[in-house]
Scaffold this active site. Sequence first.
Site, PDB file in Angstrom:
ATOM      1  N   GLY A  61     -15.439   0.560  24.497  1.00 13.40           N
ATOM      2  CA  GLY A  61     -15.464   1.471  23.412  1.00 13.40           C
ATOM      3  C   GLY A  61     -14.354   1.369  22.169  1.00 13.40           C
ATOM      4  O   GLY A  61     -13.643   0.169  22.622  1.00 13.40           O
ATOM      5  N   CYS A  99       0.992  -1.093  -0.087  1.00  9.30           N
ATOM      6  CA  CYS A  99       0.100  -0.017   0.050  1.00  9.30           C
ATOM      7  C   CYS A  99       0.904   1.233   0.138  1.00  9.30           C
ATOM      8  O   CYS A  99       0.601   2.344  -0.312  1.00  9.30           O
ATOM      9  CB  CYS A  99      -1.027   0.167   1.030  1.00  9.30           C
ATOM     10  SG  CYS A  99      -0.214  -0.315   2.813  1.00  9.30           S
ATOM     11  N   ASN A 100       2.065   1.045   0.351  1.00 16.40           N
ATOM     12  CA  ASN A 100       2.986   2.098   0.599  1.00 16.40           C
ATOM     13  C   ASN A 100       3.874   2.395  -0.493  1.00 16.40           C
ATOM     14  O   ASN A 100       4.618   3.411  -0.658  1.00 16.40           O
ATOM     15  CB  ASN A 100       3.724   2.347   1.987  1.00 16.40           C
ATOM     16  CG  ASN A 100       3.090   2.791   2.990  1.00 16.40           C
ATOM     17  OD1 ASN A 100       2.237   3.690   2.776  1.00 16.40           O
ATOM     18  ND2 ASN A 100       3.240   2.510   4.125  1.00 16.40           N
ATOM     19  N   SER A 152      10.571   3.242   5.413  1.00 17.65           N
ATOM     20  CA  SER A 152       9.068   2.819   5.970  1.00 17.65           C
ATOM     21  C   SER A 152       8.383   4.175   6.311  1.00 17.65           C
ATOM     22  O   SER A 152       9.311   5.009   6.774  1.00 17.65           O
ATOM     23  CB  SER A 152       8.955   1.781   6.548  1.00 17.65           C
ATOM     24  OG  SER A 152       9.191   0.408   5.950  1.00 17.65           O
TER      25      SER A 152
END
Lengths: 273, 451
Positions: B193, B50-51, B111
């Site tokens: 949550g 994706c990068n 990265s």
Amino acid sequence: MDTVSNTAVVILTVLYTLLVIAYARIFTRSHGGLAEIARPLLVGTVSLQLASILLRSFMAGACPLNNRAEFLSLVAFSIAVTYLIVELSIDERSTGVFAVTPAFVLQAIATVDVLGRPADSGGRKLGLLDSFHTFAAIVGFSAVALGSVYGILYLVLYTSIKRGRFGLFYRKMPSLETLSELNFIVTCVAFLAITVTAGLGLWRYLRAGEGAVSLFHAEVLLTFLLWLLYGGCVLAKLFFGFGGKRLAYTTVLGLLVMMGILLKVFFTPGFHF
Amino acid sequence: MEILSLSLNHRVTSLGVREAVVFTPEDGKHFLNQLRERVLASESLLISTCNRTEIYIVRAAGANPELGPPLLDLLKETRGFAATEHPRNYEITRDEEAVRHLFRVAGGLDSQILGESQILGQVKNALAWARSAGTDGRVLHRLWERALRVGKRVRSETALGEGALSASYASLELARKIFGSLKEKHVLVVGTGEIGVLALENLQGYPVASLTIMNRTASRAQALAERFKGKVRDLAELPKALIDADLVISSTSSPVPLIRYEQMRKVRQQRGGQRPLLIVDLAVPRDFEERCGSLDGVFLKNLDDLSEIVKKNIEERFQELPRAEAIIEAEMTTFFRWLRALDVEPTILKLRELFHAVRENELAALRNALDEESFGRLDRLSRRLINRLLHQLSKNLRRHTALQDSELVSVVHELLTEEIPHPNEVEGGGETNDCSSEDAAPAPPARSPGT
């Protein structure tokens, strides 16, 4: 004899220097080089020192404790052995630098002492029983010293976490639980060694006949207190889960008691000297 | 031989473009085949995440000397990426720079999150793609081996990948710093949550003795308990639950503290011994009164504390960069030494052919003069002799090449391939050959009659 002994002392100092570098590299996580061979190097150093001690014992017919250099070298050896036991028990190497550094300092002082003194300067020659008694005492006291190092490391890390100081010390140290475990192993070694020391001392007292020395002598009482302290720690850990901060404080207290005994033995007249 | 890399990465390429050039394994395989056919790449590899999308090519001998334009054309055709429209959205590097770039990628230095380790798996996958497409070759295979080694070395020899970079992971890092392992620890998650669920997800990687979930809405806690294999307790039982817990992660939306100092003090007494309790209070406003942290054996940490850990970890990672760079440089030296040694292989082959041709010619001349056994012995002897001579020569040639002594190699190559005319021939002198140097030596001057 002296040439062999002096050579061994110098080689041991070099090995201890390498050990300090190796464990310092492990502590700072600098891999490669000496860090990779720290454990074999430690085993090698301890083995060489043991061989040297045995050789000297065999040739002299007694434990090599004739002078200050030999005493210091033996203390360095027992610290290294105690640490080796700890490292093998728990496979944790990041605290090694705190154990091998004092051993290195003692060995270095011993080397300077050996090289600086005349060849024939001797001291008291100990019999077999006294040799074992002294050797066990040295192992026990080294373990007490190492235990206090772990105790202090525990307390510093505990305080760092409590106060939210997440710097170098926090990052490089093993967990609190690991430090507590290391401390307990050393406590066990100390307890066993003090038991042997006290047992042999008591046996010698009984053989010497009543009245030769008093059991209420300060160093005897302090040794008994130290034995109770460490025995209590071992039992409390096994039966009540005693450990952590309390064990850390106890081992630091143990160091103070041990220093009291050493001060009494070496600096005031008593039945040892 | 040339190694070229084309990189579309998070530093220079916008997300929109990165999205367009992502390859699925099937697309990737097809693209690699096209690279071989259209760009005449002798070897090629593709990393697609994706990068980043990265293409590595080795130029074949006699291939188009300029690989960049046909590669960009192919990318435009297959993925719609027009380099002319996005001139700053890609990087092309060659040889040393290309190799350095790959090593930085594998080491996690390039990265988005410095030192992240996922990329190493993706680099590994790239080799598998190329293998299945049949586009991997000797050079890229070796290059990938070194890249994977860089990745492993950076992770094992530096602290570049160490330390949590999110508050959620930092809380687990803190727990490990106190307890070592969580295997025998009882974990309590209060509040379900977004933060509570994230904490539960992060805990998945760590085996624990027990996991208890507490929430005001029991049904939600029940659903999460089933998902994460935990048990549910009523929120009202929190003080009781604290007695058994070792690690508490709390993130309710309660406007007032759930636990006050006095309650915590009683809990502390009931816990007995020295068993430490770590409470990670991620709630705002906080679920535990601040004074609870002053109790012995109770470590109470909030969001600010965890941010401090993350900050220190980021600093530590940046401090490790020089050590990682040193590993990269060392591995580059090793790789290029190997690559240069490849240049000498044709010369060594030529040398081998020549030596064996001479050997066979000489043997053929003796074929009829010797019996079968003697000939066999001579054959074996000459073969051994030649092989031993060649072994030493080859070894030294490879060594000289690795040390960048290309002059020697080219001299050897010339000696083997070119017909060097004899000086006499150049001057138009008589016929001679290499073996007749003595014959060709000038004759001693004639004695004068008087001597």
